[in-house]
Design an enzyme around this catalytic site. Structure first.
Site, PDB file in Angstrom:
ATOM      1  N   SER A 133       0.920  -1.109  -0.143  1.00  0.00           N
ATOM      2  CA  SER A 133      -0.027   0.017   0.036  1.00  0.00           C
ATOM      3  C   SER A 133       1.056   1.230  -0.084  1.00  0.00           C
ATOM      4  CB  SER A 133      -1.068   0.042   1.173  1.00  0.00           C
ATOM      5  OG  SER A 133      -1.931   1.050   1.115  1.00  0.00           O
ATOM      6  N   HIS A 156      -2.753  -1.079  -4.707  1.00  0.00           N
ATOM      7  CA  HIS A 156      -4.135  -1.010  -4.722  1.00  0.00           C
ATOM      8  C   HIS A 156      -4.603   0.315  -4.846  1.00  0.00           C
ATOM      9  CE1 HIS A 156      -4.742   0.111  -0.657  1.00  0.00           C
ATOM     10  NE2 HIS A 156      -3.854  -0.844  -0.344  1.00  0.00           N
TER      11      HIS A 156
END
Length: 256
Positions: A133, A156
């Site tokens: 992330s 993501h």
């Protein structure tokens, strides 16, 4: 009179109280352990002469809201002062950042990444376990980056937690925040914007989310990370960068 002397004798065993000074010596390591637990610092007395400072980014990167106590976190208010101190300390010539993080707050992660990217001293990052992330921008912020062969990085889209107002402005804000992440990663790595967004919005890789789980060698193939390696290669590369930054010595000058 003999009984009076016997009453005075029990006071003598109080002399063995001197061994109580030993816990004070044992208290020194406890202070170091407490510092490691609170700040995640790896500096110990034996490393005071080292010219390389090591910072670890582990667990979840905590933002403006304090996370529950059972969460292992990295607090940006602890990391940023360490980066400033490393930049100002003349004895520190290089910075090694080790990551094993699940991600966390976007703005806090970007703040750390910007600090690392703008340092004047050589920096090297090493991803062990995972750099997921918002840990991705931190991993690519250094002058050179390494990833372990078994480590992974999850890419993501940006997500919001808590109360979300369902208006177009909310989605515009999300899009702008996401562009900040994409812009930083593509600027400080060799991956193209198209490829990074392709990995970010992939639908067939993660079971319950949109994105891609990139493993060590794939991260290098995509241009996200510079090289596959561990602590040995990371230290060697950082030493090389430090030597390159040092000014050359004049010819004929004697060095000890």
């Amino acid at each position: 009179m003999d009984y009076g002397r016997q009453d005075e004798q029990p006071e003598q065993p109080q002399q063995p109280e001197q061994p109580q000074q030993e816990p004070s010596q044992e208290g020194k390591p406890s202070g170091i352990i407490e510092k490691i637990q609170q700040l995640g610092q790896t500096n110990v007395p034996e490393m005071e002469q080292s010219n390389i400072h090591c910072i670890t980014v582990v667990g979840q990167i905590e933002g403006h809201m304090q996370l529950p106590p059972q969460n292992k976190t990295t607090k940006y208010e602890h990391i940023i002062p360490q980066l400033v101190a490393a930049e100002q300390n003349k004895k520190i010539e290089g910075l090694l950042i080790i990551l094993n993080t699940v991600g966390g707050d976007v703005e806090a992660g970007l703040a750390i990444a910007e600090m690392v990217a703008t340092m004047s001293k050589p920096t090297v990052t090493l991803v062990l376990g995972g750099g997921h992330s918002i840990g991705v921008p931190i991993a690519v912020a250094a002058n050179y980056s390494f990833i372990a062969e078994t480590a992974t990085m999850t890419i993501h889209p940006v997500r919001l937690t808590g109360l979300v107002i369902g208006v177009p402005q909310t989605f515009e804000y999300l899009d702008k925040m996401q562009e900040r992440v994409v812009s930083f990663v593509t600027k400080h790595s060799h991956i193209s914007e198209e490829k990074f967004k392709e990995l970010m919005f992939s639908k067939g890789n993660l079971t319950r989310d949109i994105g891609t789980n990139v493993i060590g060698t794939d991260a290098v193939t995509y241009g996200l990370i510079d090289e596959v390696g561990g602590i040995g290669k990371a230290m060697q590369k950082l030493t090389e960068l430090i030597e390159k930054q040092q000014p050359p010595h004049p010819e004929g000058e004697m060095m000890q």
